[in-house]
Design a protein around this motif. Structure first.
Motif, mmCIF file in Angstrom:
data_model
loop_
_atom_site.group_PDB
_atom_site.id
_atom_site.type_symbol
_atom_site.label_atom_id
_atom_site.label_comp_id
_atom_site.label_asym_id
_atom_site.label_seq_id
_atom_site.Cartn_x
_atom_site.Cartn_y
_atom_site.Cartn_z
ATOM 1 N N MET A 1 0.850 -1.196 0.000
ATOM 2 C CA MET A 1 0.000 0.000 0.000
ATOM 3 C C MET A 1 0.885 1.244 0.000
ATOM 4 O O MET A 1 1.855 1.323 0.736
ATOM 5 N N VAL A 2 0.552 2.203 -0.809
ATOM 6 C CA VAL A 2 1.302 3.440 -0.911
ATOM 7 C C VAL A 2 0.955 4.320 0.292
ATOM 8 O O VAL A 2 -0.219 4.518 0.606
ATOM 9 N N GLU A 3 1.979 4.823 0.973
ATOM 10 C CA GLU A 3 1.750 5.732 2.087
ATOM 11 C C GLU A 3 1.253 7.058 1.519
ATOM 12 O O GLU A 3 1.738 7.531 0.495
ATOM 13 N N ALA A 4 0.301 7.667 2.187
ATOM 14 C CA ALA A 4 -0.352 8.851 1.651
ATOM 15 C C ALA A 4 0.368 10.143 2.026
ATOM 16 O O ALA A 4 -0.122 10.942 2.802
ATOM 17 N N ASN A 5 1.576 10.348 1.483
ATOM 18 C CA ASN A 5 2.233 11.647 1.588
ATOM 19 C C ASN A 5 3.009 11.898 0.304
ATOM 20 O O ASN A 5 3.307 10.974 -0.453
ATOM 21 N N VAL A 6 3.303 13.145 0.045
ATOM 22 C CA VAL A 6 3.903 13.537 -1.228
ATOM 23 C C VAL A 6 5.229 12.814 -1.474
ATOM 24 O O VAL A 6 5.458 12.286 -2.565
ATOM 25 N N ASP A 7 6.088 12.788 -0.471
ATOM 26 C CA ASP A 7 7.404 12.175 -0.664
ATOM 27 C C ASP A 7 7.305 10.703 -1.050
ATOM 28 O O ASP A 7 7.992 10.250 -1.965
ATOM 29 N N SER A 8 6.438 9.970 -0.364
ATOM 30 C CA SER A 8 6.331 8.541 -0.673
ATOM 31 C C SER A 8 5.719 8.306 -2.056
ATOM 32 O O SER A 8 6.131 7.395 -2.781
ATOM 33 N N VAL A 9 4.756 9.129 -2.431
ATOM 34 C CA VAL A 9 4.162 8.989 -3.769
ATOM 35 C C VAL A 9 5.203 9.316 -4.833
ATOM 36 O O VAL A 9 5.332 8.599 -5.836
ATOM 37 N N MET A 10 5.978 10.375 -4.607
ATOM 38 C CA MET A 10 7.013 10.751 -5.572
ATOM 39 C C MET A 10 8.064 9.650 -5.698
ATOM 40 O O MET A 10 8.527 9.342 -6.799
ATOM 41 N N GLU A 11 8.426 9.032 -4.580
ATOM 42 C CA GLU A 11 9.383 7.912 -4.611
ATOM 43 C C GLU A 11 8.809 6.732 -5.392
ATOM 44 O O GLU A 11 9.502 6.106 -6.195
ATOM 45 N N THR A 12 7.552 6.433 -5.156
ATOM 46 C CA THR A 12 6.891 5.336 -5.866
ATOM 47 C C THR A 12 6.866 5.607 -7.367
ATOM 48 O O THR A 12 7.178 4.721 -8.179
ATOM 49 N N LEU A 13 6.523 6.823 -7.749
ATOM 50 C CA LEU A 13 6.472 7.175 -9.180
ATOM 51 C C LEU A 13 7.859 7.135 -9.804
ATOM 52 O O LEU A 13 8.027 6.665 -10.938
ATOM 53 N N ALA A 14 8.873 7.602 -9.065
ATOM 54 C CA ALA A 14 10.245 7.564 -9.581
ATOM 55 C C ALA A 14 10.693 6.123 -9.808
ATOM 56 O O ALA A 14 11.370 5.825 -10.801
ATOM 57 N N ALA A 15 10.299 5.233 -8.915
ATOM 58 C CA ALA A 15 10.672 3.821 -9.054
ATOM 59 C C ALA A 15 9.982 3.171 -10.257
ATOM 60 O O ALA A 15 10.457 2.167 -10.789
ATOM 61 N N MET A 16 8.866 3.745 -10.691
ATOM 62 C CA MET A 16 8.113 3.207 -11.833
ATOM 63 C C MET A 16 8.599 3.757 -13.173
ATOM 64 O O MET A 16 8.104 3.344 -14.217
ATOM 65 N N GLU A 17 9.513 4.711 -13.128
ATOM 66 C CA GLU A 17 10.026 5.326 -14.359
ATOM 67 C C GLU A 17 10.552 4.239 -15.300
ATOM 68 O O GLU A 17 11.362 3.403 -14.916
ATOM 69 N N ASP A 18 10.077 4.274 -16.534
ATOM 70 C CA ASP A 18 10.442 3.274 -17.537
ATOM 71 C C ASP A 18 10.824 4.000 -18.826
ATOM 72 O O ASP A 18 9.991 4.729 -19.390
ATOM 73 N N PRO A 19 12.059 3.818 -19.310
ATOM 74 C CA PRO A 19 12.485 4.512 -20.535
ATOM 75 C C PRO A 19 11.582 4.234 -21.741
ATOM 76 O O PRO A 19 11.358 5.115 -22.565
ATOM 77 N N LYS A 20 11.055 3.024 -21.840
ATOM 78 C CA LYS A 20 10.156 2.701 -22.962
ATOM 79 C C LYS A 20 8.854 3.485 -22.854
ATOM 80 O O LYS A 20 8.351 4.012 -23.847
ATOM 81 N N ALA A 21 8.311 3.551 -21.643
ATOM 82 C CA ALA A 21 7.082 4.323 -21.440
ATOM 83 C C ALA A 21 7.341 5.799 -21.705
ATOM 84 O O ALA A 21 6.514 6.488 -22.305
ATOM 85 N N ARG A 22 8.503 6.306 -21.280
ATOM 86 C CA ARG A 22 8.850 7.704 -21.523
ATOM 87 C C ARG A 22 8.906 7.972 -23.027
ATOM 88 O O ARG A 22 8.385 8.990 -23.504
ATOM 89 N N ALA A 23 9.529 7.081 -23.783
ATOM 90 C CA ALA A 23 9.644 7.281 -25.233
ATOM 91 C C ALA A 23 8.263 7.351 -25.882
ATOM 92 O O ALA A 23 8.015 8.211 -26.737
ATOM 93 N N VAL A 24 7.374 6.468 -25.480
ATOM 94 C CA VAL A 24 6.013 6.466 -26.030
ATOM 95 C C VAL A 24 5.290 7.755 -25.637
ATOM 96 O O VAL A 24 4.658 8.408 -26.468
ATOM 97 N N ASN A 25 5.393 8.125 -24.362
ATOM 98 C CA ASN A 25 4.708 9.330 -23.879
ATOM 99 C C ASN A 25 5.242 10.590 -24.554
ATOM 100 O O ASN A 25 4.479 11.499 -24.878
ATOM 101 N N GLU A 26 6.551 10.655 -24.757
ATOM 102 C CA GLU A 26 7.136 11.846 -25.384
ATOM 103 C C GLU A 26 6.661 12.019 -26.820
ATOM 104 O O GLU A 26 6.559 13.143 -27.302
ATOM 105 N N LYS A 27 6.351 10.923 -27.499
ATOM 106 C CA LYS A 27 5.813 11.021 -28.859
ATOM 107 C C LYS A 27 4.464 11.744 -28.861
ATOM 108 O O LYS A 27 4.047 12.285 -29.874
ATOM 109 N N HIS A 28 3.786 11.725 -27.726
ATOM 110 C CA HIS A 28 2.479 12.377 -27.594
ATOM 111 C C HIS A 28 2.559 13.707 -26.854
ATOM 112 O O HIS A 28 1.532 14.263 -26.454
ATOM 113 N N GLY A 29 3.778 14.203 -26.641
ATOM 114 C CA GLY A 29 3.949 15.501 -26.002
ATOM 115 C C GLY A 29 3.984 15.462 -24.487
ATOM 116 O O GLY A 29 3.991 16.504 -23.841
#
Length: 173
Positions: free
Chosen positions: A1-29
């Motif tokens: 379960m994700v702890e409900a504070n900004v720092d923990s959410v930001m850490e969770t999102l950073a850990a999910m960073e995927d270069p392939k997903a970034r490449a696809v997303n960047e094609k859409h701006g």
């Protein structure tokens, strides 16, 4: 379960960073590399939480703003706040989600739609000489803000008046 504070959410999102997903997303701006299904799962764990949503929005991070939108309650925001958020939403996915998931479901949807359409129409008429007559005609037909009380020495927000006044000022400058 994700702890409900900004720092923990930001850490969770950073850990999910995927270069392939970034490449696809960047094609859409978009400027994030988080898979949207995984991002939605984070929001689902967080549940609705307007206080956290505001904090996540204020980070300016695209993935955090998308999570914020998913945990917001549309009725919790007034028209001015929604308008300000939309103007801050520079990424297509954030803009689209904000309009579709929050603004459209708020009680301010119609008034904001009219304001945004009127402003857009006015700027089209001001900036595009070839489209100016059509913009003025559309403004007259729609009549949005036609009867808006305008103080002396101010420009009316009624599109035909606004367009005509600003174009005249620029020509005289």
């Amino acid at each position: 379960m994700v702890e409900a504070n900004v720092d923990s959410v930001m850490e969770t999102l950073a850990a999910m960073e995927d270069p392939k997903a970034r490449a696809v997303n960047e094609k859409h701006g978009d400027d994030h590399g988080v898979n949207l299904s995984k991002l939605r799962a984070v929001a689902k764990e967080l549940k609705k939480n307007d206080e956290l949503a505001v904090k996540l929005w204020n980070t300016g991070d695209t993935a955090a703003r998308l999570v914020a939108i998913l945990i917001m309650r549309p009725r919790s925001y007034d028209a001015q706040h929604l308008d300000a958020m939309l103007r801050e939403a520079r990424v297509p996915k954030v803009h689209g989600w904000l309009v579709n998931y929050i603004v459209k479901k708020s009680k301010h949807a119609e008034s904001l739609r009219l304001d945004w359409m009127n402003e857009t129409l006015s700027y089209i008429g001001i900036e595009n000489e070839d489209l100016r007559p059509r913009a003025i005609d559309i403004g007259n037909r729609l009549g949005v803000l036609k009867d808006y009380p305008t103080p002396p020495n101010c420009t009316s927000p009624f599109a035909p008046t606004w367009i005509t006044e600003i174009v005249a000022r620029r020509a005289g400058a």
